[in-house]
Design a protein around this motif. Structure first.
Motif, PDB file in Angstrom:
ATOM      1  N   UNK A 215       0.835  -1.209   0.000  1.00  0.00           N
ATOM      2  CA  UNK A 215       0.000   0.000   0.000  1.00  0.00           C
ATOM      3  C   UNK A 215       0.869   1.259   0.000  1.00  0.00           C
ATOM      4  N   UNK A 216       2.010   1.169   0.647  1.00  0.00           N
ATOM      5  CA  UNK A 216       2.915   2.321   0.706  1.00  0.00           C
ATOM      6  C   UNK A 216       3.775   2.435  -0.544  1.00  0.00           C
ATOM      7  N   UNK A 217       3.745   1.407  -1.397  1.00  0.00           N
ATOM      8  CA  UNK A 217       4.571   1.421  -2.601  1.00  0.00           C
ATOM      9  C   UNK A 217       6.052   1.282  -2.310  1.00  0.00           C
ATOM     10  N   UNK A 218       6.370   0.592  -1.224  1.00  0.00           N
ATOM     11  CA  UNK A 218       7.764   0.388  -0.818  1.00  0.00           C
ATOM     12  C   UNK A 218       8.145  -1.064  -1.109  1.00  0.00           C
ATOM     13  N   UNK A 219       9.196  -1.257  -1.894  1.00  0.00           N
ATOM     14  CA  UNK A 219       9.639  -2.599  -2.229  1.00  0.00           C
ATOM     15  C   UNK A 219      10.186  -3.329  -1.009  1.00  0.00           C
TER      16      UNK A 219
ATOM     17  N   UNK B 278       6.569   3.699   8.655  1.00  0.00           N
ATOM     18  CA  UNK B 278       5.999   5.043   8.651  1.00  0.00           C
ATOM     19  C   UNK B 278       7.084   6.095   8.456  1.00  0.00           C
ATOM     20  N   UNK B 279       8.251   5.847   9.028  1.00  0.00           N
ATOM     21  CA  UNK B 279       9.366   6.780   8.871  1.00  0.00           C
ATOM     22  C   UNK B 279       9.823   6.850   7.419  1.00  0.00           C
ATOM     23  N   UNK B 280       9.909   5.694   6.767  1.00  0.00           N
ATOM     24  CA  UNK B 280      10.307   5.660   5.353  1.00  0.00           C
ATOM     25  C   UNK B 280       9.271   6.387   4.503  1.00  0.00           C
ATOM     26  N   UNK B 281       7.997   6.185   4.813  1.00  0.00           N
ATOM     27  CA  UNK B 281       6.924   6.872   4.078  1.00  0.00           C
ATOM     28  C   UNK B 281       7.054   8.394   4.201  1.00  0.00           C
ATOM     29  N   UNK B 282       7.317   8.881   5.419  1.00  0.00           N
ATOM     30  CA  UNK B 282       7.447  10.319   5.643  1.00  0.00           C
ATOM     31  C   UNK B 282       8.662  10.879   4.903  1.00  0.00           C
ATOM     32  N   UNK B 283       9.745  10.104   4.906  1.00  0.00           N
ATOM     33  CA  UNK B 283      10.955  10.535   4.189  1.00  0.00           C
ATOM     34  C   UNK B 283      10.682  10.668   2.696  1.00  0.00           C
ATOM     35  N   UNK B 284       9.900   9.746   2.164  1.00  0.00           N
ATOM     36  CA  UNK B 284       9.562   9.812   0.738  1.00  0.00           C
ATOM     37  C   UNK B 284       8.703  11.033   0.440  1.00  0.00           C
ATOM     38  N   UNK B 285       7.749  11.285   1.300  1.00  0.00           N
ATOM     39  CA  UNK B 285       6.869  12.438   1.106  1.00  0.00           C
ATOM     40  C   UNK B 285       7.652  13.743   1.155  1.00  0.00           C
ATOM     41  N   UNK B 286       8.670  13.775   2.025  1.00  0.00           N
ATOM     42  CA  UNK B 286       9.494  14.968   2.144  1.00  0.00           C
ATOM     43  C   UNK B 286      10.376  15.226   0.945  1.00  0.00           C
ATOM     44  N   UNK B 287      10.614  14.181   0.146  1.00  0.00           N
ATOM     45  CA  UNK B 287      11.466  14.290  -1.042  1.00  0.00           C
ATOM     46  C   UNK B 287      10.685  14.750  -2.263  1.00  0.00           C
ATOM     47  N   UNK B 288       9.342  14.721  -2.154  1.00  0.00           N
ATOM     48  CA  UNK B 288       8.524  15.091  -3.316  1.00  0.00           C
ATOM     49  C   UNK B 288       8.458  16.607  -3.472  1.00  0.00           C
TER      50      UNK B 288
END
Length: 237
Positions: free
Chosen positions: A195-199, A227-237
């Motif tokens: 769901x998070x699109x994380x491999x 959740x931390x990885x998800x937030x990091x990805x969002x911050x990179x967008x």
């Protein structure tokens, strides 16, 4: 998708007896050579980057040439060996710790199969001229080719597990771990990753980095890390 899932827990009898016979098994030989495994009473043995040194050397001997054109698959097998070694991080009689490692096993298994799909699906689409998933649903030859490769990956992963738990002491430790789970245990960690699109392999690498800081897999909250990885990805967008 024709996707297969590893059995999370193998019978301890298979692990112990197959490992005892490993040095005499023709299937474990390459060019007439036999695997040289640590058979000391030490549970962990000597580790290199979180994998027992002799296991790492055997993976290289047995699979590096085979998967030289598929580095993602080879790396996934190394991560699978790292995951198996993490069982020795826990108290095998503690059910909560055992369930924690069970989640890691699920992620590692998903990593292996995703790495296989990343290679195999484009290959089959190009070879048969049909897009996935139709190529598997409509072409029996493509399906057979896909399944054959899956079987090889499964055998490779099972072999890695068997050489990790290759002594009485290690097999007994694994048995205690298995008994703590009272059979197969599953979680929703794979669904959350999807769901998070994380491999799964990407997440395994991140878990490994966190483990390098803590030195113990039980200190890592997989859901919190996700959740931390998800937030990091969002911050990179």
């Amino acid at each position: 998708m024709g996707k297969y899932i590893f059995l999370l827990f193998i019978s301890i009898q298979f692990l112990f007896f197959s490992c005892q016979d490993n040095s005499n098994s023709k299937s474990s030989q390459i060019n007439g050579k036999l695997p040289k495994l640590d058979t000391s009473t030490s549970l962990r043995g000597k580790e290199v980057d979180g994998v027992r040194e002799d296991v790492l050397k055997e993976i290289e001997r047995k699979f590096k040439e085979k998967y030289k054109d598929k580095p993602g698959i080879y790396r996934a097998l190394i991560l699978s060996a790292w995951e198996s070694q993490r069982i020795f991080d826990i108290d095998p009689t503690d059910r909560n710790q055992a369930k924690h490692v069970a989640k890691l096993i699920e992620i590692a298994s998903e990593c292996v199969f995703q790495s296989y799909d990343d290679y195999m699906i484009p290959y089959l689409e190009k070879k048969y001229g049909v897009k996935f998933p139709r190529v598997l649903n409509e072409d029996h030859k493509a399906e057979l080719e896909y399944d054959k490769g899956i079987d090889e990956i499964y055998d490779a992963n099972r072999y890695i597990e068997s050489i990790t738990f290759n002594t009485y002491e290690r097999a007994k430790f694994y048995d205690k771990f298995n008994q703590s789970l009272s059979g197969t245990v599953s979680s929703d960690i794979d669904d959350r990753l999807n769901r998070a699109g994380i491999g799964a392999c990407e997440f395994m690498e991140r878990i490994k980095k966190e483990w390098e800081k803590t030195g113990n897999i039980t200190k890592i909250d997989f859901y919190q890390l996700l959740e931390q990885v998800k937030k990091e990805r969002e911050g990179q967008k």
